[in-house]
Design an enzyme around this catalytic site. Structure first.
Site, PDB file in Angstrom:
ATOM      1  N   VAL A 165       5.877   3.304 -28.043  1.00  0.00           N
ATOM      2  CA  VAL A 165       6.041   4.420 -27.109  1.00  0.00           C
ATOM      3  C   VAL A 165       7.194   4.126 -26.148  1.00  0.00           C
ATOM      4  O   VAL A 165       8.031   4.997 -25.860  1.00  0.00           O
ATOM      5  CB  VAL A 165       4.737   4.688 -26.337  1.00  0.00           C
ATOM      6  N   TYR A 166       7.258   2.893 -25.653  1.00  0.00           N
ATOM      7  CA  TYR A 166       8.363   2.505 -24.777  1.00  0.00           C
ATOM      8  C   TYR A 166       9.692   2.662 -25.503  1.00  0.00           C
ATOM      9  O   TYR A 166      10.653   3.205 -24.947  1.00  0.00           O
ATOM     10  CB  TYR A 166       8.171   1.066 -24.312  1.00  0.00           C
ATOM     11  N   ALA A 167       9.751   2.177 -26.748  1.00  0.00           N
ATOM     12  CA  ALA A 167      10.981   2.306 -27.524  1.00  0.00           C
ATOM     13  C   ALA A 167      11.363   3.778 -27.693  1.00  0.00           C
ATOM     14  O   ALA A 167      12.527   4.147 -27.541  1.00  0.00           O
ATOM     15  CB  ALA A 167      10.823   1.635 -28.884  1.00  0.00           C
TER      16      ALA A 167
END
Length: 274
Positions: free
Chosen positions: A159-161
């Site tokens: 999700v961060y990526a």
């Protein structure tokens, strides 16, 4: 832009970490006004008082939840009314949540918050100030702190990526729009560092030839490249290499290489800031 002297600078996520350091750079260069946005009211007041005590810039602080587009709009209007148009915008606010595989996600709010703060907030914040930058014809800068996670896929941070891929794609596309439309006085810079020693990525591991970056190095490099109008700042050199490899090698070969050097296991023991 050789210096921020006399400009009006706004930094999101400015109470601590990289954001505070960027604000310190602005004050050190004698910016006319330095505007601090953060959700942490206590830390924000302390940072504002510390910077104001230096006496070289007018320091303004606003408690803003950048995951809330209405809060951004309200704060943007307040800044324009009280401070005026912004010359340098630093989209620094960001979060990282979770360290498991995507299907182990139990708190779906983490997904919404990550995308809202890392991807959407830079867009909404910039939209508050970019039209005046374009029409004002003054030398202006917008810098967005993305991540090397926006260049190379990585397990345990999907999700961060995704949020950082979005931030990079948006920021670089607007850069091209400004060039295409003849508005070269506004420069967009996207910064893609690996893990930084701010506490946000506690437990993450460096990999081959890639130690955890020190905040001062990231801030100094980013700040100077932003003033020059650099389009993309990727650090360290191994991230530039990994980006090139991603585009050149067949997928299975790329995966074998990045797994072997440790990239794909760098989040195995991630804890993050408490």
């Amino acid at each position: 832009m050789k210096t921020a002297a006399g400009t009006k600078v706004l930094v999101t996520g400015a109470a601590m970490g990289l954001g505070k350091s960027f604000a310190q750079r602005a004050v050190a260069e004698r910016a006319a006004d330095v505007v601090l946005w953060d959700i942490n009211e206590e830390a924000l007041k302390e940072t504002a008082a510390e910077l104001a005590a230096q006496g070289s810039s007018r320091v303004h602080h606003y408690v803003v939840d950048v995951s809330d587009r209405d809060a951004i709009a309200e704060a943007g209007a307040a800044v324009r009314a009280e401070v005026g148009d912004i010359d340098v915008l630093i989209n620094n606010a960001g979060i990282v949540r979770g360290n498991g595989y995507f299907w182990e996600t139990t708190n779906k709010v983490d997904i919404d918050k990550t995308m809202a703060i890392n991807s959407l907030a830079p867009m909404y914040v910039t939209l508050e100030f970019l039209p005046a930058m374009v029409s004002g014809k003054r030398e202006s800068r917008v810098m967005t702190i993305a991540s090397s996670a926006g260049l190379v896929s990585n397990p345990r941070m999907s999700v961060y990526a995704a949020s950082k891929w979005a931030a990079l794609g948006w920021s670089d596309s607007v850069r091209l729009e400004l060039e295409q439309s003849g508005n070269d006085h506004v420069k967009f810079t996207t910064v893609c560092p690996t893990y930084i020693n701010t506490g946000m990525f506690d437990g993450a591991k460096g990999f081959l030839f890639t130690p955890i970056l020190e905040p001062d190095h990231v801030v100094d490099t980013s700040w100077n490249e932003m003033k020059k109008g650099a389009a993309l700042v990727v650090m360290p050199w191994t991230s530039r290499l990994n980006r090139a490899i991603t585009g050149l090698l067949p997928l299975k070969v790329r995966d074998f290489y990045l797994n072997s050097v440790g990239v794909y296991h760098s989040m195995d023991e991630f804890k993050g800031r408490k």
